[in-house]
Write a protein that holds these residues in place. Structure first.
Motif, PDB file in Angstrom:
ATOM      1  N   VAL A  68      26.628  65.514  47.106  1.00  0.00           N
ATOM      2  CA  VAL A  68      25.235  64.395  47.231  1.00  0.00           C
ATOM      3  C   VAL A  68      25.701  63.196  47.148  1.00  0.00           C
ATOM      4  CG1 VAL A  68      23.152  64.022  46.416  1.00  0.00           C
ATOM      5  CG2 VAL A  68      23.812  66.310  46.482  1.00  0.00           C
ATOM      6  N   VAL A  69      26.005  62.359  48.230  1.00  0.00           N
ATOM      7  CA  VAL A  69      26.627  60.965  48.085  1.00  0.00           C
ATOM      8  C   VAL A  69      25.378  60.118  47.449  1.00  0.00           C
ATOM      9  CG1 VAL A  69      27.311  59.181  49.533  1.00  0.00           C
ATOM     10  CG2 VAL A  69      27.986  61.465  50.118  1.00  0.00           C
ATOM     11  N   ARG A  70      26.137  59.528  46.488  1.00  0.00           N
ATOM     12  CA  ARG A  70      25.049  58.762  45.547  1.00  0.00           C
ATOM     13  C   ARG A  70      25.557  57.281  45.394  1.00  0.00           C
ATOM     14  NH1 ARG A  70      21.190  59.936  41.789  1.00  0.00           N
ATOM     15  NH2 ARG A  70      20.538  61.594  43.093  1.00  0.00           N
ATOM     16  N   PHE A  71      25.146  56.391  45.619  1.00  0.00           N
ATOM     17  CA  PHE A  71      25.424  54.885  45.214  1.00  0.00           C
ATOM     18  C   PHE A  71      24.423  54.318  44.402  1.00  0.00           C
ATOM     19  CE2 PHE A  71      28.243  55.502  48.576  1.00  0.00           C
ATOM     20  CZ  PHE A  71      29.425  54.895  48.311  1.00  0.00           C
ATOM     21  N   VAL A  93      15.502  39.558  56.666  1.00  0.00           N
ATOM     22  CA  VAL A  93      16.268  40.616  55.813  1.00  0.00           C
ATOM     23  C   VAL A  93      16.121  42.128  56.437  1.00  0.00           C
ATOM     24  CG1 VAL A  93      15.974  39.294  53.666  1.00  0.00           C
ATOM     25  CG2 VAL A  93      13.912  40.893  54.556  1.00  0.00           C
ATOM     26  N   GLU A  94      17.042  42.768  56.312  1.00  0.00           N
ATOM     27  CA  GLU A  94      17.147  44.140  56.787  1.00  0.00           C
ATOM     28  C   GLU A  94      17.879  45.228  55.916  1.00  0.00           C
ATOM     29  OE1 GLU A  94      19.528  43.508  60.281  1.00  0.00           O
ATOM     30  OE2 GLU A  94      17.754  43.063  61.570  1.00  0.00           O
ATOM     31  N   PRO A  95      17.592  46.358  55.937  1.00  0.00           N
ATOM     32  CA  PRO A  95      18.526  47.333  54.941  1.00  0.00           C
ATOM     33  C   PRO A  95      19.775  47.512  55.512  1.00  0.00           C
ATOM     34  CG  PRO A  95      17.026  48.503  56.322  1.00  0.00           C
ATOM     35  CD  PRO A  95      16.951  47.163  56.831  1.00  0.00           C
ATOM     36  N   ASN A  96      20.863  47.923  54.619  1.00  0.00           N
ATOM     37  CA  ASN A  96      22.126  48.352  55.040  1.00  0.00           C
ATOM     38  C   ASN A  96      22.158  49.726  55.388  1.00  0.00           C
ATOM     39  OD1 ASN A  96      23.046  45.603  54.570  1.00  0.00           O
ATOM     40  ND2 ASN A  96      23.205  46.084  52.422  1.00  0.00           N
ATOM     41  N   LEU A  97      23.506  50.307  56.202  1.00  0.00           N
ATOM     42  CA  LEU A  97      23.447  51.681  56.466  1.00  0.00           C
ATOM     43  C   LEU A  97      24.521  52.308  55.842  1.00  0.00           C
ATOM     44  CD1 LEU A  97      23.090  51.199  60.297  1.00  0.00           C
ATOM     45  CD2 LEU A  97      21.590  52.318  58.895  1.00  0.00           C
ATOM     46  N   LEU A  98      24.334  53.604  55.491  1.00  0.00           N
ATOM     47  CA  LEU A  98      25.325  54.490  55.170  1.00  0.00           C
ATOM     48  C   LEU A  98      25.276  55.911  55.992  1.00  0.00           C
ATOM     49  CD1 LEU A  98      27.473  55.458  53.154  1.00  0.00           C
ATOM     50  CD2 LEU A  98      25.643  56.921  51.984  1.00  0.00           C
ATOM     51  N   LEU A  99      26.436  55.898  56.739  1.00  0.00           N
ATOM     52  CA  LEU A  99      26.386  56.806  57.912  1.00  0.00           C
ATOM     53  C   LEU A  99      27.469  57.789  57.358  1.00  0.00           C
ATOM     54  CD1 LEU A  99      26.342  54.254  60.553  1.00  0.00           C
ATOM     55  CD2 LEU A  99      24.527  55.702  60.259  1.00  0.00           C
ATOM     56  N   ALA A 149      22.269  58.392  56.433  1.00  0.00           N
ATOM     57  CA  ALA A 149      22.192  58.790  55.138  1.00  0.00           C
ATOM     58  C   ALA A 149      21.453  57.616  54.153  1.00  0.00           C
ATOM     59  CB  ALA A 149      23.403  59.286  54.277  1.00  0.00           C
ATOM     60  N   SER A 150      20.985  56.689  54.774  1.00  0.00           N
ATOM     61  CA  SER A 150      20.314  55.642  54.077  1.00  0.00           C
ATOM     62  C   SER A 150      18.892  55.543  53.926  1.00  0.00           C
ATOM     63  CB  SER A 150      20.365  54.409  55.298  1.00  0.00           C
ATOM     64  OG  SER A 150      21.631  54.339  55.919  1.00  0.00           O
ATOM     65  N   ALA A 151      18.450  56.928  53.523  1.00  0.00           N
ATOM     66  CA  ALA A 151      16.811  56.907  53.227  1.00  0.00           C
ATOM     67  C   ALA A 151      16.749  56.621  51.700  1.00  0.00           C
ATOM     68  CB  ALA A 151      16.272  58.179  53.699  1.00  0.00           C
ATOM     69  N   ARG A 152      17.506  56.342  50.900  1.00  0.00           N
ATOM     70  CA  ARG A 152      17.295  56.198  49.590  1.00  0.00           C
ATOM     71  C   ARG A 152      17.866  54.946  48.923  1.00  0.00           C
ATOM     72  NH1 ARG A 152      19.143  60.458  45.672  1.00  0.00           N
ATOM     73  NH2 ARG A 152      18.200  62.001  46.966  1.00  0.00           N
ATOM     74  N   SER A 153      17.577  54.564  47.690  1.00  0.00           N
ATOM     75  CA  SER A 153      18.136  53.317  47.236  1.00  0.00           C
ATOM     76  C   SER A 153      19.647  53.671  46.917  1.00  0.00           C
ATOM     77  CB  SER A 153      17.478  53.158  45.956  1.00  0.00           C
ATOM     78  OG  SER A 153      17.891  51.773  45.159  1.00  0.00           O
ATOM     79  N   PRO A 154      20.523  52.795  47.056  1.00  0.00           N
ATOM     80  CA  PRO A 154      20.188  51.106  47.325  1.00  0.00           C
ATOM     81  C   PRO A 154      20.273  50.784  48.814  1.00  0.00           C
ATOM     82  CG  PRO A 154      22.405  51.590  46.738  1.00  0.00           C
ATOM     83  CD  PRO A 154      21.904  52.860  46.860  1.00  0.00           C
TER      84      PRO A 154
END
Lengths: 574, 432
Positions: free
Chosen positions: A47-50, A409-415, A425-430
Motif C-alpha cells: 500500500v503505497v503511502r506518502f 494550482v493543480e494536484p501532483n501525480l503518483l503513477l 494512485a493519486s486519489a489520496r493525500s498528499p
C-alpha cells in the motif's frame, strides 16, 4: 571483493513520521490519512503511502515566485531544488532555488533528521532557476552550478558545506535564461563538463493575454529560443565554452529539461533536451566532441502525432526492463505527458497509449518528474509535479483574493507501474493537495531504504513527502519487507563518484539496469546513487559496471537492504 | 496550499436565466477586452430572451470557445445539443472540446454528431484520432479508411493510417500512407517529420534526413480544413486572436485577409505593438513600402525593444530613401543587438554612400569578425567588402584595398563560393 557495504541510516524524522502514520501522535489537520485497517495492509500488493512531514522537518521558508501585476514569465517557471550531501556528513541536505533576489534557501540536515537554515553560513544566498551538482574540481566534495535568468553562477565546496563563488575565475557566467543543467564527462578526461539548457530571449516588456484579453503569463512562442551551452571543464580549474565546436548552437530552441546518458550504448554520453513547444533534441555524441541532433529520426523529438509539445521535465530510467534508458517528458495541459520507449536500434517509440500514461496528465501541466520504485517491488513508478502556466480553463480552487494562483494550482501525480501499465494512485493525500509545483526529486532522506520525495511549490514551502509504504505481511507496521539496494560508484583515481556509470544488476528476477545518475526532472539535481527495489529477493547475484571511461568490470553479488559501493579497479575486468 | 474542492467550480459565476431554465454560464471577465465583454453580454441578453432556443445556446458557446472559456463553452454546447438534437454542429463542437480533456468521453459525442451527418469528413477523422488516443487501433483504422473513402484527399486520414502502420512495425506501409499525406498537405510539419521517421525505420536514413531537414522550415501549427471549427475561431475579438488569424492567413499567402485581420485588431486595441509590426511586415510583402514604414514606426514607438522592430524600421527607412534616419535606426538596432550583421551591413552601406570611409571600414571589420553563417548575409558582406576594396583601388589605396579583398576572399573560401576564384585573381592584381 571490490564492494563496500555501508550502513543504512535511520534518522529521528523517520521515527517521527512513523509515529504519525501509526497514529501515535496527532497528525496535522488535513495532512495525514488515517492508517489502513489491519486487514488492508496484509494484502499481496504494497500500500503505497506518502506522508507530508514538511511541518516537522524544519523546512519553513516560502519559495517566492516574484509574481506581480505584470505577470513576469520567470515567476511561473521557477522553483528549483538540489538534494545532496553538501557537508559530507552522510545525510542529504537541501538547496531551494527561487527566481527572486535573495530567495534561495539552503537547509542542512542535522543528526536526527531535522533541517536547519544555513543559507548565509554556506554562502549560498541569491536567486536562480535550477542547478547541477557534482564534484567539478575532483577534490572529493560536491560543487554546485546554479542556472539563472541572468548570468549563471558557480559555487565550489570547501568540503564542509561552505561554498565560494568562483563564477568569474571559472568563466561560468553563461548569459541569458538558463534552465536545467546536466553534468557529463563527454571527453573522458576525468573532469565533469556542464551542459546547460537555455530557454528564451525573455523580454519583460512583452504583454500577453488570453481568455478574451485577460492578461496572463507569456508562453515560449512569444520569444526567440536560445541555443544551449556546453562548458568544457579545463582540468578542474575553469570552463571553456565549446558550444559552437560541439555543434549544439545549430538550433535555438526553448530548452527546459536536460539529461545526459549513453542512450544508444555506443560508449559515448549523449544529451536529451526537452524543449518547450519546440522539438526535443537528442544530441548523439560522435565520439570526437561533436554532437548531432538525431531526435527526429530516432523518434524522440516529436510525439506520436508528429507534434512538438511543451517539454518541461524529463524522467529517465529502464521502465520496461529491456536494459536501456527510456524517457518520460512532461507537458502542458491538453497535451499528454509522453513516454518514449527506447528500442535501441531504430530509436524510440511513443508508447504513451500502450502504457496508459496519457489520460491522467491531459488536464494538468507537468514539470518535475521522476521514475522511481515507490514501493520497492522491482519496477519503476512515476511521480509528476504539476501546476499551470496560464489560467486553467477550469479553476480547481476557489479564488483566495490574495494571489492569482487559485486559477493555476493543480494536484501532483503518483503513477504506479502494474505490469507495464501505469495506474493513477493519486486519489489520496498528499497527492490531492493543490499547488504550483515545479522541481521534484526522489531521494532517501531518512536512510530507511525507500525513496522519499521533495517537491518545490511556488509561493509555498517545499514539500517533503516521507515514503511510508506499507508492505505485504508487515501488518500495520512500516517494517520494509520489500527489499532494496542502493548502489554508489566510486573512482579512486578521480576521488569522486563515477557519475554516469551504467550498472547491470543480476537479480533473481533477471537483469536490471540502473545508472549512477541524478534523476533528471526539472530545474533540479539529486543524488547519483542508484536505487533498486528488489521485492522479495534477499540478494543479488552480481553487478556489471560500464565505467564512464569505457572500462567494464564485474563485481560479486550482495545481500539486500544495504548501500553497496562499487569501486573502480577492484572488480574483475570483462 | 488549498485542498482540491469536491466539485468543479463550473457554474460558480453563472447568471440565472428566467424561471427554472438552465443557468447561463458566465465566465470571469475582469481584465478582458471591452469588445469581448460587449459581445458576450449581448449574446447573454439574447439567450435570456430565448432560453429554449438551442441555436442561441450554441452561438453563445461558440463565442465562449473562441475566447478560450472552455468550461463555459462545454456547458453551453451541451444545452444547445439538448434543445436542438437534430443539429450536427452542436454535438460536434462539444465533442471536439471534450476531446481536449478526455478522448474517451468524446467518443459518444462524435458518434452522436456523425449519426446526424455521416459524411462530414473532419468529424470522422477526429473520431478516428480519438479512438487512436484511447488505444482502439482497429476501430481507428476502420474510421480512417471510412474517411478516406468519403474524402480521398483527406490528408489526416492518410496520416492516421501511416501512424498506425508505423506503430505496428510496418514501416514500408507507413511510408506509403505518409507520403500521400505529405503530398496532400506539404505545409504540414507533423506529417513530414513522421514520414522522416518512417523512412528511417524502413532503413532509408538518408531520405529521412532530407525530409527532416526540409521540415525545419515548416510552421509549428498545422491547420485543418474544417469550416465548422474554423468558424468558431473567427469569432474571437481580442487583439491576440486577430494576430493569430493574420498569421494563419500569411502562412497560406492570403495577404489581403491578413491585412484585414491586423487592421481590425488595431481597431480593437491600437496599443499592441505586435499588431502594428505584423501589419508592417504584411504591407512590405504586399508592395506598400510607405504603409509598411508607417506601421513599423508605430510599432517601434510603442515598444522599441520589440524583437525585430528596430531592424525592420531601419530597412524600411532605407528603402524609402531616408538614409539619415535609416542610419540612426540601424545604429540603434545595433545598440539593442550588437551581433546583428545585417544591421552592420546597412550602416556600412549608408556610411559609404555618405562618404564616411572610416565608419564604413570599421563596421565592415566588425561584420567580418562576426563570421555570418546566413548565406545571404555573408554574400552581402562579401559584395560590400569587394566594392569598398574597388573604391580604395580607385583612390590609390592599394594596401587598404588588399585588406578588404583578403577578408572577402576568406569568407568566400569558407562558404566554398564560386566568387572565391575571381577574388583570388583580383587580390593578386591589387598586390602587384
Amino acid at each position: 571483493m571490490g564492494t563496500r557495504a555501508l550502513r543504512p541510516r535511520q534518522g529521528a524524522i523517520a521515527g517521527l513520521a512513523l509515529a504519525l502514520a501509526l497514529g501515535c501522535s496527532a497528525p496535522p489537520e488535513g495532512r495525514v490519512e488515517p492508517a489502513e485497517a489491519p486487514g488492508a495492509a496484509a494484502t499481496a500488493a504494497p500500500v503505497v503511502r506518502f506522508v507530508d512531514v514538511t511541518a516537522e522537518s524544519g523546512i519553513d521558508q516560502v519559495l517566492p515566485s516574484g509574481t506581480d501585476s505584470t505577470y513576469p514569465m520567470p515567476a511561473v517557471m521557477g522553483g528549483g531544488l538540489a538534494v545532496f550531501d553538501a557537508d559530507g556528513d552522510g545525510d542529504l541536505d537541501l538547496y531551494v532555488i527561487a527566481p527572486v533576489p535573495g530567495g534561495n534557501r539552503f537547509y542542512l540536515q542535522q543528526e536526527g533528521g531535522a533541517f536547519t537554515d544555513a543559507t548565509a553560513a554556506a554562502g549560498l544566498e541569491g536567486d536562480g532557476m535550477g542547478c547541477a551538482v557534482g564534484d567539478l574540481d575532483n577534490d572529493g566534495d560536491l560543487d554546485l552550478y546554479l542556472t539563472r535568468v541572468g548570468p549563471d553562477r558557480l559555487f565550489l565546496n570547501d568540503g564542509d558545506g561552505v561554498f565560494a563563488d568562483r563564477t568569474e575565475a571559472w568563466k561560468a557566467a553563461v548569459p541569458g535564461w538558463s534552465s536545467s543543467a546536466a553534468l557529463l564527462d563527454y571527453d573522458r578526461d576525468g573532469y565533469l563538463d556542464v551542459y546547460i539548457a537555455r530557454y528564451v530571449a525573455f523580454d519583460p516588456a512583452r504583454v500577453c493575454s488570453q481568455h478574451g484579453g485577460r492578461r496572463d503569463f507569456c508562453g515560449p512562442t512569444e520569444f526567440e529560443g536560445l541555443s544551449d551551452v556546453l562548458l568544457h571543464n579545463l582540468g578542474g580549474t575553469g570552463f571553456e565554452d565549446v558550444s559552437a565546436a560541439a555543434g549544439i548552437t545549430a538550433v535555438e530552441d526553448a530548452g527546459l529539461g536536460v539529461v545526459a546518458a549513453d542512450f544508444d550504448h555506443d560508449g559515448e554520453v549523449d544529451v536529451y533536451v526537452a524543449n518547450d513547444a519546440d522539438p526535443n533534441n537528442l544530441w548523439i555524441h560522435q565520439g570526437d566532441g561533436r554532437f548531432l541532433d538525431d531526435g527526429v529520426l530516432q523518434g524522440s523529438a516529436f510525439n506520436r502525432w508528429g507534434n512538438s509539445e511543451a517539454g518541461m521535465g524529463i524522467a529517465v530510467g529502464d521502465a520496461d526492463f529491456d536494459l536501456d534508458l527510456d524517457l518520460f517528458v512532461t507537458h502542458l495541459i491538453t497535451e499528454t505527458n509522453t513516454y518514449y520507449r527506447n528500442l535501441m536500434l531504430p530509436g524510440f517509440e511513443d508508447a504513451t497509449i500502450d502504457t496508459e500514461l496519457g489520460a491522467a496528465s491531459l488536464d494538468l501541466t507537468g514539470f518535475g518528474a521522476a521514475f522511481f520504485d515507490a514501493d520497492n517491488d522491482g519496477d519503476l513508478d512515476l511521480a509528476v509535479a504539476n501546476g499551470a502556466v496560464k489560467r486553467r480553463p477550469s479553476a480547481l480552487a476557489a479564488p483566495d483574493g490574495a494571489t492569482v494562483w487559485s486559477d493555476y494550482v493543480e494536484p501532483n501525480l503518483l503513477l504506479l507501474n502494474e505490469d507495464g501499465r501505469f495506474v493513477d494512485a493519486s486519489a489520496r493525500s498528499p497527492w490531492t493537495e493543490l499547488g504550483l509545483s515545479r522541481a521534484l526529486v526522489p531521494a532517501d532522506f531518512d536512510g530507511d531504504g525507500d525513496l522519499d520525495l521533495v517537491i518545490a511549490d511556488l509561493d509555498g514551502t517545499p514539500r517533503l513527502l516521507r515514503n511510508l509504504t506499507i508492505h505485504p505481511g508487515a501488518g500495520n507496521t512500516n517494517a520494509p519487507t520489500s527489499n532494496w539496494l542502493q548502489i554508489r560508484t566510486f573512482d579512486p583515481r578521480l576521488r569522486r563518484e563515477a557519475m554516469g556509470a551504467r550498472i547491470t544488476v543480476q537479480t533473481p528476477d533477471g537483469a536490471r539496469l540502473v545508472h549512477a545518475l541524478p534523476p533528471g526532472s526539472y530545474l533540479s539535481a539529486g543524488p547519483a546513487t542508484a536505487h533498486l527495489g528488489l521485492g522479495a529477493a534477499e540478494a543479488v547475484q552480481g553487478f556489471e559496471v560500464v565505467w564512464p571511461d569505457g572500462l567494464t568490470e564485474r563485481f560479486p553479488g550482495a545481500a539486500a537492504d544495504q548501500i553497496v559501493e562499487l569501486i573502480r579497479g577492484e572488480g574483475q575486468p570483462k | 496550499m488549498t485542498a482540491r474542492p469536491l466539485t468543479v467550480l463550473l457554474f460558480a459565476a453563472a447568471t440565472v436565466a428566467p424561471s427554472g431554465a438552465q443557468p447561463i454560464p458566465a465566465p470571469r471577465l475582469d481584465g478582458a477586452e471591452a469588445a469581448v465583454r460587449q459581445r458576450l453580454a449581448s449574446l447573454q441578453a439574447d439567450l435570456r430572451a430565448n432560453t429554449g432556443n438551442g441555436d442561441a445556446w450554441g452561438r453563445y458557446g461558440m463565442a465562449l470557445e473562441a475566447h478560450t472559456f472552455t468550461d463555459e463553452a462545454i456547458a453551453a454546447y451541451r444545452q444547445a445539443h439538448e434543445l436542438s438534437p437534430r443539429t450536427f454542429r452542436w454535438p460536434y463542437l462539444l465533442a471536439a472540446l471534450v476531446d481536449e480533456r478526455s478522448a474517451a468521453d468524446s467518443l459518444p459525442l462524435y458518434r452522436a454528431a456523425l449519426a446526424l451527418d455521416p459524411d462530414y469528413a473532419p468529424a470522422r477523422v477526429r473520431l478516428a484520432e480519438a479512438l487512436e488516443r484511447t488505444g482502439q487501433f482497429d476501430a481507428a483504422n476502420r474510421e480512417y479508411e471510412q474517411t478516406r473513402r468519403l474524402d480521398p484527399a483527406n490528408a489526416h486520414a492518410h496520416a492516421g493510417l501511416g501512424r498506425l502502420a508505423l506503430n505496428a512495425g510496418d514501416a514500408d506501409a507507413a511510408v506509403r500512407h505518409l507520403l500521400r499525406a505529405r503530398d496532400l498537405a506539404p505545409e504540414n510539419r507533423s506529417f513530414a517529420v513522421t514520414l522522416a521517421q518512417a523512412y528511417a525505420r524502413a532503413g532509408d536514413r538518408e531520405r529521412g534526413q532530407q525530409i527532416a531537414a526540409a521540415a525545419r522550415s515548416l510552421g509549428r501549427i498545422n491547420y485543418r480544413d474544417d469550416p465548422i471549427r474554423s468558424g468558431v475561431h473567427d469569432l474571437a475579438l481580442d487583439a491576440r486572436s486577430y494576430l493569430r488569424r493574420a498569421n494563419a492567413h500569411r502562412v497560406h499567402g492570403a495577404l489581403d485577409l491578413a491585412e484585414r485581420e491586423l487592421r481590425a485588431g488595431i481597431d480593437v486595441d491600437a496599443s499592441r505593438p505586435e499588431l502594428h509590426f505584423g501589419l508592417a511586415e504584411v504591407l512590405a510583402v504586399s508592395g506598400d513600402p510607405v504603409g509598411s514604414l508607417d506601421a513599423a514606426r508605430r510599432a517601434y514607438e510603442l515598444h522599441p525593444q520589440l524583437e525585430g522592430a528596430a531592424p525592420f524600421l531601419a530597412r524600411a527607412l532605407f528603402q524609402t530613401g531616408d538614409l539619415g534616419a535609416a542610419l540612426a535606426m540601424a545604429e540603434e538596432a545595433l545598440r539593442l543587438d550588437a551581433g546583428d550583421v545585417s544591421m552592420m551591413l546597412l550602416v556600412a552601406l549608408v556610411s559609404a554612400e555618405r562618404g564616411d570611409v572610416v565608419r564604413t571600414v570599421e563596421i565592415l571589420d566588425h561584420a567580418y569578425q562576426a563570421r555570418p553563417q546566413d548565406p545571404r548575409t555573408r554574400e552581402g558582406l562579401i559584395r560590400l567588402l569587394t566594392n569598398v576594396g574597388e573604391a580604395m583601388v580607385g583612390s590609390g589605396l592599394s594596401d587598404a584595398a588588399a585588406e578588404q579583398f583578403e577578408k572577402a576572399l576568406d569568407l568566400a573560401e569558407e562558404a566554398e563560393s564560386l566568387e572565391a576564384a575571381g577574388l583570388r585573381r583580383r587580390l593578386a592584381q591589387v598586390r602587384r
